[in-house]
Design a protein around this motif. Sequence first.
Motif, PDB file in Angstrom:
ATOM      1  N   ARG A   1       0.825  -1.209   0.000  1.00 36.67           N
ATOM      2  CA  ARG A   1       0.000   0.000   0.000  1.00 36.67           C
ATOM      3  C   ARG A   1       0.863   1.264   0.000  1.00 36.67           C
ATOM      4  NH1 ARG A   1      -5.304  -0.243   1.294  1.00 36.67           N
ATOM      5  NH2 ARG A   1      -5.182   1.662   2.525  1.00 36.67           N
TER       6      ARG A   1
ATOM      7  N   LEU B   1      -1.253   4.411  -1.146  1.00 34.90           N
ATOM      8  CA  LEU B   1      -2.477   4.363  -0.348  1.00 34.90           C
ATOM      9  C   LEU B   1      -2.174   4.543   1.138  1.00 34.90           C
ATOM     10  CD1 LEU B   1      -4.233   1.358  -2.141  1.00 34.90           C
ATOM     11  CD2 LEU B   1      -4.827   3.783  -2.317  1.00 34.90           C
TER      12      LEU B   1
ATOM     13  N   VAL C   1       0.063   3.246 -11.051  1.00 34.18           N
ATOM     14  CA  VAL C   1       0.135   1.872 -10.589  1.00 34.18           C
ATOM     15  C   VAL C   1      -1.253   1.253 -10.710  1.00 34.18           C
ATOM     16  CG1 VAL C   1       1.994   2.279  -8.944  1.00 34.18           C
ATOM     17  CG2 VAL C   1      -0.372   2.518  -8.181  1.00 34.18           C
TER      18      VAL C   1
ATOM     19  N   PHE D   1      -3.720  -1.361  -9.002  1.00 31.55           N
ATOM     20  CA  PHE D   1      -3.801  -2.029  -7.703  1.00 31.55           C
ATOM     21  C   PHE D   1      -4.982  -2.986  -7.714  1.00 31.55           C
ATOM     22  CE2 PHE D   1      -4.213  -2.691  -3.213  1.00 31.55           C
ATOM     23  CZ  PHE D   1      -2.935  -2.489  -2.698  1.00 31.55           C
TER      24      PHE D   1
ATOM     25  N   PHE E   1      -7.173  -5.640  -5.412  1.00 29.63           N
ATOM     26  CA  PHE E   1      -7.447  -6.025  -4.029  1.00 29.63           C
ATOM     27  C   PHE E   1      -7.833  -7.493  -3.929  1.00 29.63           C
ATOM     28  CE2 PHE E   1      -8.006  -1.488  -3.798  1.00 29.63           C
ATOM     29  CZ  PHE E   1      -7.602  -1.156  -2.517  1.00 29.63           C
TER      30      PHE E   1
ATOM     31  N   HIS F   1     -10.308  -8.746  -2.333  1.00 25.10           N
ATOM     32  CA  HIS F   1     -11.755  -8.922  -2.521  1.00 25.10           C
ATOM     33  C   HIS F   1     -12.259  -8.144  -3.728  1.00 25.10           C
ATOM     34  CE1 HIS F   1     -12.046 -11.405   0.985  1.00 25.10           C
ATOM     35  NE2 HIS F   1     -11.286 -10.536   1.619  1.00 25.10           N
TER      36      HIS F   1
ATOM     37  N   ALA G   1     -12.874  -5.501  -5.096  1.00 23.24           N
ATOM     38  CA  ALA G   1     -13.263  -4.079  -5.050  1.00 23.24           C
ATOM     39  C   ALA G   1     -13.850  -3.616  -6.373  1.00 23.24           C
ATOM     40  CB  ALA G   1     -12.065  -3.198  -4.654  1.00 23.24           C
ATOM     41  N   LEU G   2     -14.651  -4.449  -7.006  1.00 22.61           N
ATOM     42  CA  LEU G   2     -15.330  -4.000  -8.226  1.00 22.61           C
ATOM     43  C   LEU G   2     -16.402  -2.995  -7.836  1.00 22.61           C
ATOM     44  CD1 LEU G   2     -15.756  -7.322 -10.207  1.00 22.61           C
ATOM     45  CD2 LEU G   2     -13.982  -5.592 -10.410  1.00 22.61           C
ATOM     46  N   PHE G   3     -16.674  -2.053  -8.753  1.00 23.14           N
ATOM     47  CA  PHE G   3     -17.739  -1.082  -8.484  1.00 23.14           C
ATOM     48  C   PHE G   3     -19.067  -1.803  -8.678  1.00 23.14           C
ATOM     49  CE2 PHE G   3     -14.270   1.601 -10.470  1.00 23.14           C
ATOM     50  CZ  PHE G   3     -13.714   1.929  -9.249  1.00 23.14           C
ATOM     51  N   LYS G   4     -19.768  -2.016  -7.557  1.00 21.50           N
ATOM     52  CA  LYS G   4     -20.952  -2.879  -7.552  1.00 21.50           C
ATOM     53  C   LYS G   4     -22.069  -2.389  -8.463  1.00 21.50           C
ATOM     54  CE  LYS G   4     -21.280  -2.702  -2.908  1.00 21.50           C
ATOM     55  NZ  LYS G   4     -19.924  -2.441  -2.426  1.00 21.50           N
ATOM     56  N   HIS G   5     -22.189  -1.062  -8.569  1.00 18.73           N
ATOM     57  CA  HIS G   5     -23.325  -0.511  -9.291  1.00 18.73           C
ATOM     58  C   HIS G   5     -23.051  -0.356 -10.783  1.00 18.73           C
ATOM     59  CE1 HIS G   5     -20.645   2.691  -8.140  1.00 18.73           C
ATOM     60  NE2 HIS G   5     -21.101   3.388  -9.153  1.00 18.73           N
ATOM     61  N   MET G   6     -21.864  -0.770 -11.240  1.00 21.27           N
ATOM     62  CA  MET G   6     -21.530  -0.626 -12.664  1.00 21.27           C
ATOM     63  C   MET G   6     -21.458  -2.001 -13.320  1.00 21.27           C
ATOM     64  SD  MET G   6     -18.431   2.094 -12.737  1.00 21.27           S
ATOM     65  CE  MET G   6     -18.352   3.442 -11.581  1.00 21.27           C
TER      66      MET G   6
ATOM     67  N   PHE H   1     -13.605   2.468 -16.435  1.00 19.50           N
ATOM     68  CA  PHE H   1     -13.575   3.546 -15.457  1.00 19.50           C
ATOM     69  C   PHE H   1     -12.332   4.444 -15.539  1.00 19.50           C
ATOM     70  CE2 PHE H   1     -12.768   5.456 -11.323  1.00 19.50           C
ATOM     71  CZ  PHE H   1     -14.014   5.938 -10.964  1.00 19.50           C
TER      72      PHE H   1
ATOM     73  N   ARG I   1      -9.490  -4.118 -15.412  1.00 24.76           N
ATOM     74  CA  ARG I   1      -9.721  -2.722 -15.055  1.00 24.76           C
ATOM     75  C   ARG I   1      -8.397  -2.031 -14.714  1.00 24.76           C
ATOM     76  NH1 ARG I   1     -13.295  -1.675  -9.816  1.00 24.76           N
ATOM     77  NH2 ARG I   1     -11.526  -2.739  -8.901  1.00 24.76           N
ATOM     78  N   ALA I   2      -7.531  -2.745 -13.973  1.00 24.61           N
ATOM     79  CA  ALA I   2      -6.243  -2.151 -13.618  1.00 24.61           C
ATOM     80  C   ALA I   2      -5.365  -1.966 -14.857  1.00 24.61           C
ATOM     81  CB  ALA I   2      -5.539  -3.025 -12.585  1.00 24.61           C
TER      82      ALA I   2
ATOM     83  N   ASP J   1     -12.061  -0.024  -0.106  1.00 20.76           N
ATOM     84  CA  ASP J   1     -11.421  -0.633  -1.271  1.00 20.76           C
ATOM     85  C   ASP J   1     -11.850  -0.005  -2.599  1.00 20.76           C
ATOM     86  OD1 ASP J   1     -10.274  -2.232   0.558  1.00 20.76           O
ATOM     87  OD2 ASP J   1     -10.976  -4.122  -0.273  1.00 20.76           O
ATOM     88  N   GLU J   2     -13.158   0.175  -2.774  1.00 23.12           N
ATOM     89  CA  GLU J   2     -13.626   0.689  -4.065  1.00 23.12           C
ATOM     90  C   GLU J   2     -13.106   2.101  -4.308  1.00 23.12           C
ATOM     91  OE1 GLU J   2     -17.721   0.187  -5.235  1.00 23.12           O
ATOM     92  OE2 GLU J   2     -17.905  -1.548  -3.918  1.00 23.12           O
TER      93      GLU J   2
ATOM     94  N   THR K   1      -9.433   1.974  -5.129  1.00 23.14           N
ATOM     95  CA  THR K   1      -9.251   1.519  -6.509  1.00 23.14           C
ATOM     96  C   THR K   1      -9.476   2.671  -7.482  1.00 23.14           C
ATOM     97  OG1 THR K   1     -10.061  -0.663  -5.893  1.00 23.14           O
ATOM     98  CG2 THR K   1     -10.019  -0.152  -8.226  1.00 23.14           C
TER      99      THR K   1
ATOM    100  N   SER L   1      -6.573   4.905  -7.556  1.00 24.08           N
ATOM    101  CA  SER L   1      -5.409   4.348  -8.262  1.00 24.08           C
ATOM    102  C   SER L   1      -5.642   4.346  -9.771  1.00 24.08           C
ATOM    103  CB  SER L   1      -5.098   2.937  -7.756  1.00 24.08           C
ATOM    104  OG  SER L   1      -5.984   1.990  -8.335  1.00 24.08           O
ATOM    105  N   LEU L   2      -6.913   4.408 -10.189  1.00 27.27           N
ATOM    106  CA  LEU L   2      -7.205   4.464 -11.626  1.00 27.27           C
ATOM    107  C   LEU L   2      -7.178   5.895 -12.147  1.00 27.27           C
ATOM    108  CD1 LEU L   2     -10.063   1.821 -11.711  1.00 27.27           C
ATOM    109  CD2 LEU L   2      -7.814   1.590 -12.751  1.00 27.27           C
TER     110      LEU L   2
ATOM    111  N   ASN M   1     -22.925   4.096  -4.036  1.00 26.95           N
ATOM    112  CA  ASN M   1     -22.940   3.033  -3.033  1.00 26.95           C
ATOM    113  C   ASN M   1     -23.784   3.375  -1.817  1.00 26.95           C
ATOM    114  OD1 ASN M   1     -21.483   1.041  -4.254  1.00 26.95           O
ATOM    115  ND2 ASN M   1     -19.510   1.731  -3.472  1.00 26.95           N
TER     116      ASN M   1
ATOM    117  N   ARG N   1     -26.423   5.607  -1.911  1.00 29.53           N
ATOM    118  CA  ARG N   1     -27.601   6.402  -2.260  1.00 29.53           C
ATOM    119  C   ARG N   1     -28.863   5.972  -1.515  1.00 29.53           C
ATOM    120  NH1 ARG N   1     -27.749   4.097  -8.442  1.00 29.53           N
ATOM    121  NH2 ARG N   1     -27.425   1.966  -7.783  1.00 29.53           N
TER     122      ARG N   1
END
Lengths: 355, 284
Positions: free
Chosen positions: A46, A51, A76, A78, A80, A82, A84-89, A97, A149-150, B165-166, B169, B172-173, B188, B190
Amino acid sequence: MSIAVEGIRKRFGDYVALDDVAFEVQTGQLAAILGPSGCGKTTLLRIIAGLETPDAGRVFLQGREATELPVARRRVGFVFQHYALFKHMTVFDNVAFGLAVRPRRDRPSRATIRAKVEELLALVQLEAEAGRRPTQLSGGQRQRVALARALAVEPEVLLLDEPFGALDTQVRQELRRWLRRLHDALHFTSLFVTHDQAEAFEVADSVLVMSRGRIEQRGTPEEVYDAPATAFVHGFVGTTLEVPAFRSGGQLAIGPLPRVADPGPDGEVRVVVRPEDLVLGGVGTGWPGRVVRVRMVGPLVHVDVALDGGTGDPLVAELPVERYRAGPVAAGDVVGVRFSRYRAYPANAHGGGGG
Amino acid sequence: MSRVAHGSRRLLIGVALLYLAVFLLLPFAIVFGEAFAHGVATYVAALTDPAARSAIVLTLTVAAIAVPLNLVFGVAAAWAIARHDFRGKSALVTLIDLPFAVSPVISGLIYVLVFGANGWFGSWLAEHDVRVIFAVPGIVLATIFVTFPFVARELIPLMQLQGRDEEETALSLGASGWQVFRRVTLPNIRWGLLYGVLLCNARAMGEFGAVSVVSGHVRGLTNTMPLHVEILYNEYNPTAAFAVASLLALLALVTLAARAMLEAREPDLRHATRAVQVAQATSP
């Protein structure tokens, strides 16, 4: 050099997470940081990503100092544990992204972004899942999306935190071989953190073993396995059997075995052996012992031997089936035990753990 | 399951339902029953009376100011607490709960003490011809104070549950802080945010104690709906009182229905709500 750190220190309250850590990873290499949980490996990763800020020390990426650089400008990738995908996308939007958030003048056109995302989804074999949500994917698929994605922002280095830690054994095997092939095809520099020595050995060009916030050893997987620098490393990277021994007058005595020349201070010595380096022979060929149990474990035969005068549990020798058939033994037999290879470490050094 | 255990389970469920009926459903039924006791025409008349209309407008105005302000404050506070470690964090968390811990009447009195004619800023305000107490600004201030925990309280456990985490990420992007907030954090949270706003709004419209102290009860000017209900009731006009009260009761029903819907949609929210309830139940 793609990644280099020097003199990194980090404390959380009274807890020293990293204590003067320095190392570098050559461009194009895939390196692993290996250590038990709580050894500081994730904190180190990190810090390289930006981070976390180190209390002292410097970070270099691509030869340029990056210690003060914010995450967004370090280039870089990164990944994770778990995902760390964006759940709503959707999967597509997740991968897009990093390109979509660029300032307007640097942002590729919609068509370019689409082409790039499709290319990456093809690379991770998820073209068909582009319109799905992360919750509709399996763990292995999610981690591949995270990887795509990275990679979309073309990072100079890829950092992965226990990337396979949350997956089933079989998926993990597949995915790590796939990562290695991907790495060989694309030649990015990557550094991943793991507590699993098999994973580090299978995937990485070079391995860094950490313990208690310090680097214990760095080298190729062979070097680390065959010539562990410390008793800790020996114990962590493979099964370790310990036998009592002491040194006097430059001679090492392992139990009743013949003394061998071994320069060093007098006193107790930790002698450690790998189970495959135990040689069982007839009475008189080595340290006398009694066979307690014999069992087939796949391609290996495990033989438990209680050494005469040995303390603690019996030693477990692991022999390939053919070698065992050349000289079979049974429970109750008296045998002589020799060590085809062993390593001796100072008795006072810390160690144990893991394995 | 044995017959006895089965029987005692039925008994417990029965007791719980009876309790619910007596203490929640019955009052609700009475409110609506009394409101329509003299027919729909009387009901409509009670709501279109100038004083009632003025109270409704004032209540909506106060909520329209207090809720957006607490929305911004709540998001900012939750972000700071869930995402950052800083000195005085636990003190801030405690401060956010203060309005829950203090009686609303005391909250109102504090404003009288500060802004009233004999208060700290009273003479300065009088010189500049600004009225806070017994005027609309006082009602808005008291409402903001009483309702500020709702949004933050809803979001803090939700954001802590979701982790960083999100957002890390996204950083970092290459995303900027604002992009991270708008594209990752906000989507997340809302539903939790919406629920916090609903709760905040319900309380802002229904607040009685604090508003009663600072309002002065000037009919047609500084009466909110709850205050108007009280006045009507004290004037022996229960039908009109219950008619206005029925609007507030309706608001409560809408809020509860929205909560049920949001929780069905968002499992994270359900966990977070439970975490809040546990925290509230176990806090001293």
